[in-house]
Design an enzyme around this catalytic site. Structure first.
Site, PDB file in Angstrom:
ATOM      1  N   ASP A  93       2.695 -18.859   3.376  1.00 52.46           N
ATOM      2  CA  ASP A  93       3.135 -19.910   2.455  1.00 52.46           C
ATOM      3  C   ASP A  93       2.194 -19.970   1.247  1.00 52.46           C
ATOM      4  OD1 ASP A  93       0.808 -21.070   3.308  1.00 52.46           O
ATOM      5  OD2 ASP A  93       1.743 -22.739   4.374  1.00 52.46           O
ATOM      6  N   HIS A 148       0.808  -1.222   0.000  1.00 49.53           N
ATOM      7  CA  HIS A 148       0.000   0.000   0.000  1.00 49.53           C
ATOM      8  C   HIS A 148       0.835   1.263   0.000  1.00 49.53           C
ATOM      9  CE1 HIS A 148      -4.261  -1.551   0.655  1.00 49.53           C
ATOM     10  NE2 HIS A 148      -3.521  -2.594   0.407  1.00 49.53           N
TER      11      HIS A 148
END
Ligand code: HEM
Ligand SMILES: *[C@@H]1O[C@H](CO)[C@@H](O)[C@H](O)[C@H]1NC(C)=O
Ligand SMILES: *[C@@H]1O[C@H](CO)[C@@H](O)[C@H](O)[C@H]1NC(C)=O
Length: 348
Positions: free
Chosen positions: A272, A71
């Site tokens: 993951d 962001h």
């Protein structure tokens, strides 16, 4: 009366000019790994120490740090513009954009900055601290599988506008073509869009970020998961819900998706490739996640990363480095902020 007002204005203008001239302002040079080696000894260890401490207290902060890289860097480049608070002369900073809902870890970054200022005053930018902290969080949440060196030497920007953040960042309701176009504007490929979306294996989202999902058809969301989300999002409330079903309360999963109870984990927010498995099983929170399955190339990459977690760890690391190199708009000046939430000089 009129005259004295004019004199006053002129005085203010002169003062402003003097102040502006005194502001050490610069353009960022080339980024270098180990940039602070001599300028601020031990800096990277100091940051890591703070991130480890914060994640021990609350692992969820790690996801917030990883999201901040995205962001910050997608809007005006990586310049800590996302960290600026509203002020008299800038009432609507990036933070206030609806698309920035849920951003967090601002206090942690301010705490790190304060410690670093004590040791190396005026030397380390908030923009660099944000990337270091996000890198350390990604590494901790992945048990070291996501790891990379951070090229540093960024400057903190002066400009932060909610409108700009809203225009530049993707929305959770976007379809794949819009996401592809959005990432292409920053020179990111379809593959990189798929790689980076994998960050949604951690963290949480507000119900308002997936309202549409709560009534999507079974072709787009597994009905049992849709029911679970509906349960977590009672009408009239807007709580945050975990992005990864394996981080959900055991009892809730047992009730709605009994087949998934073996996947529920004691330790949440493990970074993951589980996002790709969840996506293929249509148990992801955002429409923007599901929509990747509707594009041939993107779908190919979803399969690729579902099949090979090591490959994702490596490619995600590389994509975060690429993200962290997004530059400020051409010609922009910057500074080393004293506090991450405010620019150094105010003209009033
Ligand atoms: C592809 C376009 C993307 C969209 C539309 C999107 C959208 C969202 C939304 C809506 C949320 C939840 C916000 C809330 O309701 O509180 C979220 C959370 C999150 N996003 Fe994304 N995102 C995208 C890409 C990325 C990328 C590239 C990263 C990082 C590399 C990322 C990392 C995260 C993380 C870690 C969270 C959880 C934050 C937390 O728990 O504090 N996202 N995203
Ligand atoms: C994308 O690449 C083009 C061509 O190399 C370059 O001019 C432009 O500045 C790049 N955009 C970003 C956001 O890095
Ligand atoms: C998975 O990716 C890694 C890293 O690129 C590679 O070394 C390995 O051979 C791949 N494994 C499979 C089964 O393709």
């Amino acid at each position: 009366m009129k005259l004295s007002a004019a004199v006053l204005l002129a005085l203010v203008a002169v003062q402003a000019a003097v102040l502006l001239a005194a502001v050490p302002s610069a353009q960022a040079g080339e980024l270098k790994v180990g940039y602070y080696g001599k300028k601020c000894k031990g800096l990277e260890n100091i940051v890591k120490w703070h991130v480890i401490k914060a994640l021990k207290a609350n692992r969820r902060v790690g996801a917030a740090l990883v999201r901040l890289i995205f962001h910050d860097c997608f809007v005006r480049g990586c310049d800590a513009s996302v960290l600026l608070d509203a002020s008299y002369d800038n009432p609507h900073p990036e933070k206030e954009a609806p698309v920035n809902i849920g951003l967090a870890a601002f206090d942690l970054l301010e705490e790190i900055k304060a410690d670093v200022e004590k040791r190396c005053p005026g030397v380390v930018s908030c923009a660099d601290l944000l990337i270091y902290a996000g890198r350390d969080a990604a590494s901790l949440l992945s048990n070291g599988h996501v790891h990379f060196d951070v090229p540093a030497g960024r400057l903190d920007g002066y400009v932060s506008k909610a409108d700009e953040a809203q225009a530049e960042l993707p929305d959770s309701t976007d379809d794949v073509q819009k996401l592809i176009a959005n990432f292409a504007r920053k020179n990111f490929t379809v593959e990189e869009l798929v790689i980076l979306s994998g960050a949604h294996s951690i963290g949480q989202g507000h119900c308002s970020s997936f309202t549409g999902r709560l009534s999507e058809p079974p072709t787009q969301i597994t009905p049992a998961y849709r029911d679970l989300l509906n349960y977590k999002c009672p009408k009239g409330y807007n709580p945050a819900v975990v992005n990864n079903v394996r981080d959900e309360d055991y009892g809730v999963v047992a009730r709605y998706m009994p087949g998934f109870t073996s996947r529920v984990r004691k330790v949440p927010d493990f970074l993951d490739n589980s996002y790709y498995h969840n996506n293929l099983a249509k148990i992801v929170t955002f429409h923007s996640d599901w929509t990747l399955l509707t594009h041939k190339e993107a779908l190919g990459h979803v399969h690729e990363y579902a099949d090979n977690g090591t490959l994702w760890d490596e490619d995600f690391s590389d994509s975060l480095v690429k993200l962290s190199k997004l530059p400020m708009p051409a010609g922009s000046k910057g500074e080393i902020r004293k506090k991450c939430s405010v620019i150094n000089h105010r003209l009033y």
